[in-house]
Design an enzyme around this catalytic site. Structure first.
Site: not given
Ligand code: NAD
Length: 471
Positions: A169, A244, A278, A378
């Site tokens: 997803k 992650e 991130c 962040e």
């Molecule tokens: P997000 O948490 O809003 O969304 C990430 C994913 O989770 C999306 O596909 C979203 O649709 C899904 N999601 C949202 N609610 C959910 C739920 N209730 N159940 C299951 N899935 C759900 O994050 P974002 O805005 O897409 O990305 C940015 C964040 O990701 C930042 O905090 C960044 O630091 C982090 N990030 C971490 C890494 C790493 O490797 N540690 C890499 C890239 C981004």
């Protein structure tokens, strides 16, 4: 205008059952460039059933068979690198420089998984005991938007290496990028149902993956808030999780550092992916005695980090991915000012000449203390906090005074000393003197930066369970 109405389930592109429509917007100019039908719980269940069925035979494939699939996956992604870069620039506003790094790493990740698989023993024996490492089951891969092709590829590669089938997803904000990647993956002609992709909202398709008892494992990349929810909700079906999550990474400049080199590098680390990374080193820890020199060096180096058209190969900072992200960065800049930090460069509003689209001014704050909101949370935009320290111990204390622990950076002329400081930073990865990646080294975080590790053998192990047979 591109229109996407199909998911990828059981080896074919199939019409979406869900009817909700989402628009894709080019963040460089705010124009609508695509429409996508979002999947619903039915689409997710259909995909999970296909993965469950495919697992029966895929779990028993040999290492050699899976290695050859990984090789094919590499070839089909590598064949369309230019298309993947173009769509990343258009849909997401990733700079051409950064998009190329991400897409090449995405293609490479399949070869890296193949290499790691060859190194990983899947059977161990001693005395009359044999331990078999088995695929954990159907895995749900849920990814963020900021490096779409890479996240999907890294997770898919490790899962395939382990013998797991998957339902992916991707972020709903990456549907055009996902479509191009899917066209590539389809060309690899993997057995039907081994990988399935449903584009949909997190609280609909993502939530179904988390609660469905036929999904054994969730590998998630995204925010700490959603990661916490996945861990909580997944407990009901005892999901194995790899999370992650976010970061607020410290970058310590030791007092013997050569600022002419270290400052441009530090700005590059803070502003990578337009600050939407991130791993970005967003807290720059500098010796108090050298603050004036640091400020001078930052002012001198900033012109190289001016915003620009992301398609231009010289551009280092592009737009924010969305209006929401633009507004979030503006709010943090206002918070920094109201809490008493000083703007050295940048500040609120659009950069001149970039009023259309979601461009922000790359901003450096000085007079920041580590307890301020901008030093703890962040921001996910090009905003750097400069924080002074009194001694090496003080630098380590400030570096570790964070709920996050994803990445860290240390720079200094004395390598022994830099290593000593690096070994005290509580983070999954610490890079000395610059920025470097190694796809065989573990990737992941301490504390609220997550659970578990990806990449190399560590990433494959996250999709395995052990079974011991004793005679
Ligand atoms: P997000 O948490 O809003 O969304 C990430 C994913 O989770 C999306 O596909 C979203 O649709 C899904 N999601 C949202 N609610 C959910 C739920 N209730 N159940 C299951 N899935 C759900 O994050 P974002 O805005 O897409 O990305 C940015 C964040 O990701 C930042 O905090 C960044 O630091 C982090 N990030 C971490 C890494 C790493 O490797 N540690 C890499 C890239 C981004």
């Amino acid at each position: 205008m591109k229109t996407i109405t199909k998911h990828y389930i059981d080896g074919a592109f199939v019409e979406s059952h869900g009817r909700e429509v989402i628009e894709s917007i080019n963040p460089s100019n705010g124009k609508v460039i695509g429409k996508t039908l979002l999947g619903d719980e039915e689409d997710a269940k259909f995909a999970i059933a296909a993965a469950k069925q495919a697992l029966i035979s895929f779990a028993h494939t040999t290492k050699e068979e899976r290695a050859s699939m990984l090789h094919r996956l590499h070839e089909v992604v590598a064949a369309r690198i230019d298309d993947l870069i173009a769509v990343m620039i258009e849909e997401y506003g990733g700079t051409a420089q950064f998009s190329e790094i991400i897409v090449r790493s995405a293609a490479e990740s399949f070869l890296q998984a193949e290499k790691a698989l060859q190194q990983l023993p899947l059977v161990r024996t001693w005395d009359k005991t044999t331990v078999f490492y088995e695929p954990v089951g159907v895995a749900g891969l849920i990814t963020a938007w900021n490096a779409n092709a890479l996240f999907i590829s890294v997770k898919l590669a490790s899962a395939i290496a382990a013998g797991c089938t998957v339902v992916i997803k991707p972020s709903e904000m990456s549907s055009l990028q996902t479509q191009v990647l899917l066209e590539c993956l389809h060309e690899a002609r993997l057995p039907s149902g081994v990988f399935n992709v449903v584009i949909g909202r997190g609280d609909v398709v993502g939530a179904e993956l988390v609660r469905n008892p036929d999904v054994a494992k969730i590998s998630f990349t995204g925010s700490a808030a959603v990661g916490e929810k996945i861990m909580r909700d997944g407990a009901a079906t005892m999901k194995r999780v790899t999370l992650e999550l976010g970061g607020k990474s410290p970058n310590i400049l030791l007092d013997d550092v050569e600022l002419d080199k270290a400052i441009p590098t530090a700005l590059g680390i803070a502003f990578m992916n337009s600050g939407q990374a991130c791993a970005a080193g967003t807290r720059l820890l500098v010796p108090k005695s050298r603050l004036d020199d640091v400020k001078k060096a930052i002012l001198g180096a900033m012109p190289a980090f001016a915003v620009g058209d992301p398609a231009n190969r010289k551009t280092t900072v592009g737009p924010m991915v969305s209006k929401k992200q633009y507004e979030q960065v503006q709010a943090y800049i206002r918070t920094g000012i109201s809490e008493g930090a000083d703007v050295l460069v940048g500040g609120e509003g659009h950069p001149q000449g970039f009023e259309a689209g979601y461009f922000v001014k790359p901003t450096v704050f000085v007079n920041v203390t580590n307890d301020m909101t901008i030093a703890q949370e962040e921001i996910f935009g090009p905003v750097l906090c400069v924080i002074t320290y009194e001694s090496e111990e003080d630098a380590v204390r400030i570096a570790n005074d964070s709920r996050y622990g994803l990445h860290g950076f240390v720079s200094g002329a004395d390598l022994q000393r830099a290593r000593r400081v690096a070994s005290q930073i509580i983070a999954g990865r610490v890079v000395i003197n610059g920025m470097r990646d190694d796809q065989q080294a573990p990737w992941g975080g301490f504390k609220h930066s997550g659970v578990g590790r990806e990449f190399g053998t560590f990433g494959i192990e996250a999709f395995l369970e052990s079974r011991a047979i004793l005679e």
